[in-house]
Design a protein around this motif. Structure first.
Motif, PDB file in Angstrom:
ATOM      1  N   PRO A  37      40.075   6.439 -13.498  1.00 12.97           N
ATOM      2  CA  PRO A  37      41.362   6.128 -14.147  1.00 12.97           C
ATOM      3  C   PRO A  37      42.497   5.827 -13.187  1.00 12.97           C
ATOM      4  O   PRO A  37      43.342   4.975 -13.471  1.00 12.97           O
ATOM      5  CB  PRO A  37      41.643   7.391 -14.973  1.00 12.97           C
ATOM      6  N   LEU A  38      42.554   6.511 -12.038  1.00 14.27           N
ATOM      7  CA  LEU A  38      43.629   6.251 -11.080  1.00 14.27           C
ATOM      8  C   LEU A  38      43.536   4.831 -10.520  1.00 14.27           C
ATOM      9  O   LEU A  38      44.547   4.148 -10.344  1.00 14.27           O
ATOM     10  CB  LEU A  38      43.589   7.269  -9.942  1.00 14.27           C
ATOM     11  N   LEU A  39      42.319   4.379 -10.253  1.00 16.77           N
ATOM     12  CA  LEU A  39      42.139   3.026  -9.722  1.00 16.77           C
ATOM     13  C   LEU A  39      42.288   1.974 -10.809  1.00 16.77           C
ATOM     14  O   LEU A  39      42.704   0.842 -10.517  1.00 16.77           O
ATOM     15  CB  LEU A  39      40.779   2.918  -9.041  1.00 16.77           C
ATOM     16  N   GLU A  40      41.991   2.330 -12.057  1.00 16.09           N
ATOM     17  CA  GLU A  40      42.297   1.426 -13.163  1.00 16.09           C
ATOM     18  C   GLU A  40      43.798   1.169 -13.210  1.00 16.09           C
ATOM     19  O   GLU A  40      44.231   0.029 -13.439  1.00 16.09           O
ATOM     20  CB  GLU A  40      41.827   2.027 -14.489  1.00 16.09           C
ATOM     21  N   ARG A  41      44.579   2.207 -13.003  1.00 14.89           N
ATOM     22  CA  ARG A  41      46.033   2.046 -13.000  1.00 14.89           C
ATOM     23  C   ARG A  41      46.476   1.159 -11.843  1.00 14.89           C
ATOM     24  O   ARG A  41      47.376   0.327 -11.985  1.00 14.89           O
ATOM     25  CB  ARG A  41      46.709   3.416 -12.913  1.00 14.89           C
ATOM     26  N   GLU A  42      45.819   1.311 -10.678  1.00 14.42           N
ATOM     27  CA  GLU A  42      46.162   0.470  -9.531  1.00 14.42           C
ATOM     28  C   GLU A  42      45.823  -0.994  -9.819  1.00 14.42           C
ATOM     29  O   GLU A  42      46.572  -1.906  -9.429  1.00 14.42           O
ATOM     30  CB  GLU A  42      45.411   0.956  -8.297  1.00 14.42           C
ATOM     31  N   PHE A  43      44.708  -1.211 -10.513  1.00 12.03           N
ATOM     32  CA  PHE A  43      44.348  -2.575 -10.905  1.00 12.03           C
ATOM     33  C   PHE A  43      45.427  -3.175 -11.806  1.00 12.03           C
ATOM     34  O   PHE A  43      45.823  -4.331 -11.633  1.00 12.03           O
ATOM     35  CB  PHE A  43      43.001  -2.582 -11.628  1.00 12.03           C
ATOM     36  N   ARG A  44      45.905  -2.397 -12.756  1.00 12.70           N
ATOM     37  CA  ARG A  44      46.960  -2.893 -13.644  1.00 12.70           C
ATOM     38  C   ARG A  44      48.193  -3.287 -12.843  1.00 12.70           C
ATOM     39  O   ARG A  44      48.829  -4.308 -13.129  1.00 12.70           O
ATOM     40  CB  ARG A  44      47.307  -1.836 -14.694  1.00 12.70           C
TER      41      ARG A  44
END
Length: 299
Positions: free
Chosen positions: A164-171
């Motif tokens: 989830p943390l890297l999903e946020r970075e992708f966004r």
């Protein structure tokens, strides 16, 4: 208006007797982020592969910034970066060597941005690809697609395997890309991701585009959830046009409403409600509502 980043006209693809995509016509504007949604087998990946020219259309045509995606693929590829949903990397190379190789193949990379992405996605580029988890292999592929800062990003399930943390970075990266004037076509099963990032959403089912519009416009065509409370016994609201699925509990009424909110408010005002809550449908609810109502589903 400028030349669309993506344009398709009656684009179709059949594999034998199976029609994977049927008469798709759409446009993605410069600087626009568009989401592609649909169940497995809906035609999303087929569409993306037609756009990069890796498969030949059965009908119609696709253009990338005015270039024919099939006959002018070499020129079109200079304008785009593509992230496949099933990325395969060279197992004997390190993550860093893989990025260097892809940089030489593309001929255009913002190296400072590449190094920034490696840090932001917490990738160890010194390790062999064969030792990477699925998430780390996805990081390499994602960094490779972003580091060129291409005019168009075509991304198929880009956050598959990321935490989830890297999903946020992708966004954050997609928000930056849009701010930079880049266009993005994003296929995803993560509805919250599409809802957070996309200007418009296309929904595919059984190879057909069943809707292609903004979330705001889409919500106006689907049901809202309404809760209204009265001081005494609630009136009969079943005769109000657009009201359905009524549930009454004491002085409160819950129902679904499809129609113009202004008209509903005018009608409810005559009953002098004590409180009123109207909730917009989430993208997941829109997704289910549209698929339940689609002709393909009704068969």
């Amino acid at each position: 208006m400028g030349i669309p980043a993506v344009k398709t006209e009656d684009l179709g693809k059949s594999f034998g007797s199976t029609r994977a995509l049927v008469s798709l016509s759409m446009e993605v504007a410069e600087g626009e982020v568009v989401g592609f949604l649909g169940p497995n087998g809906a035609g999303k990946t087929t569409t993306l592969r037609l756009l990069i020219g890796s498969i030949r259309p059965t009908t119609g045509r696709a253009e990338i910034f005015g270039l024919d995606a099939r006959t002018e693929a070499v020129l079109a590829h200079r304008k785009l970066s593509y992230l496949a949903g099933d990325t395969n990397l060279w197992p004997s190379l390190t993550g860093g060597e893989t990025l260097n190789l892809l940089e030489r193949l593309s001929g255009r990379v913002d190296r400072n941005y590449r190094d920034d992405l490696i840090e932001r996605f917490d990738l160890d580029p010194s390790k062999k690809v064969r030792t990477y988890s699925k998430g780390n292999r996805q990081k390499v592929a994602l960094i490779a697609s972003l580091m060129a800062r291409s005019d168009l990003l075509i991304l198929d399930e880009p956050t598959s395997g990321l935490d989830p943390l890297l999903e946020r970075e992708f966004r954050n990266c997609i928000v930056e890309a849009k701010r930079n004037g880049q266009s993005v076509l994003l296929s995803s099963h993560i509805l919250s991701e599409v809802e957070a990032l996309c200007d418009r959403v296309g929904m595919l089912n059984h190879g057909r585009l069943i809707d292609f519009t903004s979330l705001k416009e889409m919500r106006q065509l689907t049901s809202r959830s309404v809760d209204v409370t009265f001081e005494s016994t609630p009136p009969d609201l079943s005769r109000i046009p657009g009201v359905a699925s009524i549930e009454v509990l004491d002085h409160s009424v819950h129902f679904a409403f499809r129609g113009r909110i202004a008209e509903l408010l005018d009608l409810l005002a005559g009953f002098q409600p004590e409180s009123l809550l109207i909730r917009e449908p989430s993208l997941e609810e829109l997704f289910l509502d549209l698929y339940d109502d689609s002709p393909a589903e009704r068969g």
